[in-house]
Structure formats: C-alpha cells, structure tokens
Motif scaffolding. Structure first.
Motif, PDB file in Angstrom:
ATOM      1  N   LYS A  39       0.916  -1.230  -0.185  1.00 28.81           N
ATOM      2  CA  LYS A  39       0.230   0.178   0.105  1.00 28.81           C
ATOM      3  C   LYS A  39       0.690   1.009  -0.177  1.00 28.81           C
ATOM      4  O   LYS A  39       0.005   1.923  -0.384  1.00 28.81           O
ATOM      5  CB  LYS A  39      -1.196  -0.040   1.162  1.00 28.81           C
ATOM      6  N   LYS A  66       1.690   0.417 -10.771  1.00 29.69           N
ATOM      7  CA  LYS A  66       0.241   0.707 -10.799  1.00 29.69           C
ATOM      8  C   LYS A  66      -0.028   1.042  -9.233  1.00 29.69           C
ATOM      9  O   LYS A  66       0.662  -0.503  -9.342  1.00 29.69           O
ATOM     10  CB  LYS A  66      -1.055  -0.124 -11.250  1.00 29.69           C
ATOM     11  N   TYR A  69      -3.975  -1.796  -5.378  1.00 26.15           N
ATOM     12  CA  TYR A  69      -5.666  -1.707  -5.431  1.00 26.15           C
ATOM     13  C   TYR A  69      -6.468  -3.142  -5.412  1.00 26.15           C
ATOM     14  O   TYR A  69      -5.643  -4.372  -5.149  1.00 26.15           O
ATOM     15  CB  TYR A  69      -6.381  -1.651  -7.157  1.00 26.15           C
ATOM     16  N   GLY A  80      -4.807  -7.097  -1.482  1.00 26.09           N
ATOM     17  CA  GLY A  80      -4.947  -6.486  -3.011  1.00 26.09           C
ATOM     18  C   GLY A  80      -3.458  -6.578  -3.417  1.00 26.09           C
ATOM     19  O   GLY A  80      -2.384  -7.154  -3.540  1.00 26.09           O
TER      20      GLY A  80
END
Length: 145
Positions: A39, A66, A69, A80
């Motif tokens: 995170k 990215k 998520y 995630g």
DNA sequence: GCCAACGTTGGC
DNA sequence: GCCAACGTTGGC
C-alpha cells in the motif's frame, strides 16, 4: 521515491516470466505486513526481484507501474495487488550469501525477517546492491537484455 | 526433505 | 484479547 524487494519462487514465477510478460500484477500476498508495504508503494518506485528457494539471489529490478488496488479474488476485501514492470536484469545476480556476508547489508529485512515477501529497502542498501550487481545507476533505464 | 521461525486462526 | 495450535515459508 522508495525502494522495495519482492520475492518469488522461480518455480511459480521467475524473472524470465516477468520479462516475457513485461507488466504483471503482483497478487497473492496474504500477509498484513507485506500488504502494508504494498500500500505504501508509489508509481515509479523500484523493487528488487528476488528468487527464493531456488537461486536465493536478487536477479532483477522492477518498477511499480500501478499502485495498490483490491484483489477481486480476495473475498475478505483486505488484500490487493500492485502492477510491476520489468526494468533491468542485474548483470551479476546478488546472492543471499553475499548479502549476509556484507556488513553494510547485515540489517536488511531479507536477513532479519526472511519470510516477509514484500519488504522495504533503504537507499543505502539499494545503492550497495546495485553496485554489487553491476548496475551503473540506481535508476538504470529500461534496457532489458 | 527437514525443520526453525513466524504469522494466522480460533477457542476460551 | 490472550495464547496454543496450526500452517506456511524458505534456508539449509
């Protein structure tokens, strides 16, 4: 810019697999500490790609492309993934034995907490390992050999 | 293939 | 909310 280290068993997912696919999602992490590290990852952060079990060495560098998520496959909704893109292979892999033998790297999480699969790397450690691995700069560019 | 270390689960 | 039992990771 932060630095990280991610581990994978080459039997399941190797550096060569990563290079072939270029960008992939890094999923399957079911550990709170590791998830928290994920995170904290930001686009453009770099991570060492480490082969556990087989090889036991740092073989390449990936870039976070990215940010965190949620994993739809995780029904708890807690875990995630991030996307990572292969950046460069280390001209010389840096082995766990080397890291353990190097006083400058003795405090690495890899040594202290070998089971954590996503871990932070300090700028000093990054620089040191880049040197050992034959990378010229901390951010080497995008030449995958 | 063994086993130590450690994170997670679940009973209380 | 503690902690024993259990499962998994990963070095050797």
């Amino acid at each position: 810019m932060n630095y990280w280290l991610v581990k994978s068993e080459p039997v399941k997912w190797s550096w060569d697999d990563q290079v072939k696919s270029k960008t992939t999602f890094w999923d399957g992490v079911r550990n709170y500490m590791a998830a928290n590290n994920m995170k904290a990852m930001r686009n453009g952060d770099l991570a060492f790609f480490y082969h556990s079990n087989e090889g036991k060495e740092i073989v390449g560098v990936v870039e976070i492309t990215k940010e965190f998520y949620l994993d739809p496959k995780d029904e708890t909704g807690k875990f995630g993934m991030v996307d990572v893109t292969a950046v460069e292979k280390l001209p010389t892999p840096v082995t766990l034995a080397q890291i353990k033998a190097d006083p400058a790297l003795a405090d690495m999480v890899l040594v202290k907490n070998s089971r954590l699969s996503v871990q932070p790397v300090t700028p000093a450690e990054w620089k040191r390992i880049s040197g050992l691995g034959g990378l010229v700069a901390a951010r080497p560019g995008s030449t995958i050999s």
